[in-house]
Write a protein that holds these residues in place. Structure first.
Motif, short mmCIF file in Angstrom:
data_model
loop_
_atom_site.label_atom_id
_atom_site.label_comp_id
_atom_site.label_asym_id
_atom_site.label_seq_id
_atom_site.Cartn_x
_atom_site.Cartn_y
_atom_site.Cartn_z
N TYR A 160 0.83 -1.20 0.00
CA TYR A 160 0.00 0.00 0.00
C TYR A 160 0.87 1.26 0.00
CZ TYR A 160 -3.94 -3.05 0.96
OH TYR A 160 -4.90 -4.02 0.88
N ASP A 161 0.33 2.33 -0.56
CA ASP A 161 1.06 3.59 -0.64
C ASP A 161 1.44 4.14 0.73
OD1 ASP A 161 0.80 3.37 -3.38
OD2 ASP A 161 -0.60 5.06 -3.60
N ASP A 162 0.67 3.80 1.78
CA ASP A 162 0.96 4.31 3.12
C ASP A 162 2.00 3.46 3.86
OD1 ASP A 162 -0.42 2.02 3.87
OD2 ASP A 162 -2.01 3.09 4.92
N GLY A 163 2.56 2.44 3.18
CA GLY A 163 3.60 1.62 3.79
C GLY A 163 3.12 0.27 4.32
N GLU A 164 1.82 0.10 4.46
CA GLU A 164 1.29 -1.19 4.91
C GLU A 164 1.52 -2.23 3.82
OE1 GLU A 164 -0.31 -2.25 7.75
OE2 GLU A 164 0.13 -0.32 8.66
N VAL A 165 1.61 -3.49 4.21
CA VAL A 165 1.80 -4.60 3.28
C VAL A 165 0.77 -5.66 3.62
CG1 VAL A 165 3.38 -6.42 2.55
CG2 VAL A 165 4.27 -4.14 3.07
N GLU A 166 0.16 -6.24 2.60
CA GLU A 166 -0.81 -7.32 2.82
C GLU A 166 -0.48 -8.43 1.84
OE1 GLU A 166 -5.60 -7.66 3.64
OE2 GLU A 166 -4.88 -6.02 2.39
N ARG A 167 -0.41 -9.65 2.35
CA ARG A 167 -0.05 -10.80 1.53
C ARG A 167 -1.27 -11.70 1.29
NH1 ARG A 167 3.87 -8.08 0.13
NH2 ARG A 167 5.71 -7.97 1.41
N GLU A 168 -1.25 -12.39 0.16
CA GLU A 168 -2.28 -13.38 -0.19
C GLU A 168 -3.68 -12.78 -0.19
OE1 GLU A 168 -1.77 -16.78 -0.92
OE2 GLU A 168 0.39 -16.60 -0.74
N VAL A 169 -3.83 -11.60 -0.81
CA VAL A 169 -5.12 -10.92 -0.91
C VAL A 169 -5.91 -11.53 -2.05
CG1 VAL A 169 -6.26 -8.69 -1.31
CG2 VAL A 169 -4.09 -8.79 -0.04
N SER A 170 -7.18 -11.86 -1.81
CA SER A 170 -8.03 -12.39 -2.87
C SER A 170 -8.14 -11.37 -4.00
CB SER A 170 -9.43 -12.68 -2.32
OG SER A 170 -10.33 -12.93 -3.37
N ALA A 171 -8.05 -11.82 -5.24
CA ALA A 171 -8.15 -10.92 -6.40
C ALA A 171 -9.48 -10.20 -6.41
CB ALA A 171 -7.95 -11.71 -7.69
N GLU A 172 -10.50 -10.75 -5.78
CA GLU A 172 -11.82 -10.09 -5.73
C GLU A 172 -11.79 -8.84 -4.87
OE1 GLU A 172 -15.10 -12.65 -4.98
OE2 GLU A 172 -14.46 -14.09 -6.47
N LEU A 173 -10.76 -8.66 -4.05
CA LEU A 173 -10.65 -7.49 -3.18
C LEU A 173 -9.73 -6.42 -3.77
CD1 LEU A 173 -10.35 -9.26 0.29
CD2 LEU A 173 -12.39 -8.28 -0.78
N VAL A 174 -9.30 -6.61 -5.03
CA VAL A 174 -8.37 -5.69 -5.67
C VAL A 174 -8.97 -5.21 -6.98
CG1 VAL A 174 -6.04 -5.44 -6.63
CG2 VAL A 174 -6.41 -6.91 -4.65
N ARG A 175 -8.85 -3.92 -7.23
CA ARG A 175 -9.33 -3.38 -8.51
C ARG A 175 -8.29 -2.44 -9.09
NH1 ARG A 175 -14.14 0.00 -5.59
NH2 ARG A 175 -12.87 1.70 -4.82
N LEU A 176 -8.31 -2.36 -10.41
CA LEU A 176 -7.37 -1.49 -11.12
C LEU A 176 -7.86 -0.06 -11.06
CD1 LEU A 176 -6.70 -3.61 -14.30
CD2 LEU A 176 -5.23 -3.36 -12.30
N LEU A 177 -6.93 0.87 -10.95
CA LEU A 177 -7.27 2.28 -11.03
C LEU A 177 -7.56 2.63 -12.49
CD1 LEU A 177 -4.57 3.70 -8.63
CD2 LEU A 177 -7.02 3.52 -8.19
#
Length: 133
Positions: A29-46
């Motif tokens: 994430y831009d704020d420095g947080e990191v998340e691993r193994e995120v479901s593709a359904e929870l991610v969208r393209l800008l």
């Protein structure tokens, strides 16, 4: 990309670092947080970005965003394309997955899937399908 941090309903900007063979994503994430193994359904393209991938030796993919134009935000899961006879799993409302085989690409982002149980699911959206591991 924007990702729904920890699935809590709020999207934050970030960068996809890795796409796992399972289809899950690692997000920085831009704020420095990191998340691993995120479901593709929870991610969208800008808007204005598409994803290009290069397959790594472990079955994961390196990800690169490319600016194209002003397309609307698209969930990453909807960008996955399947072909007839691909072995897949179809997601259920309870979070489980059932095995099947793509029998038809409907050309509109949905697929018909012949399940191992003998049933056929029609017009299944790509976001509800994952490649069989």
């Amino acid at each position: 990309v924007e990702a729904n941090y920890k699935g809590r309903g709020k999207f934050y900007p970030g960068r996809v670092r890795k796409v796992h063979a399972s289809g899950a994503l690692d997000v920085d994430y831009d704020d420095g947080e990191v998340e691993r193994e995120v479901s593709a359904e929870l991610v969208r393209l800008l808007p204005g970005f598409v994803v290009a991938t290069a397959l790594e030796g472990d079955g994961s993919a390196a990800v690169e965003a490319v600016v194209l134009g002003q397309e609307p935000a698209v969930p990453v899961a909807e960008m996955v394309a399947f072909e007839e006879y691909d072995e897949v799993e179809v997601g259920r409302a309870d979070g489980s997955f059932v095995p099947g085989l793509i029998s038809r690409d409907n050309g509109d982002g949905t697929y018909d899937v012949d399940l191992e149980s003998g049933d056929t699911e029609v017009k299944v959206p790509a976001r509800s399908i994952r490649k069989k591991a």
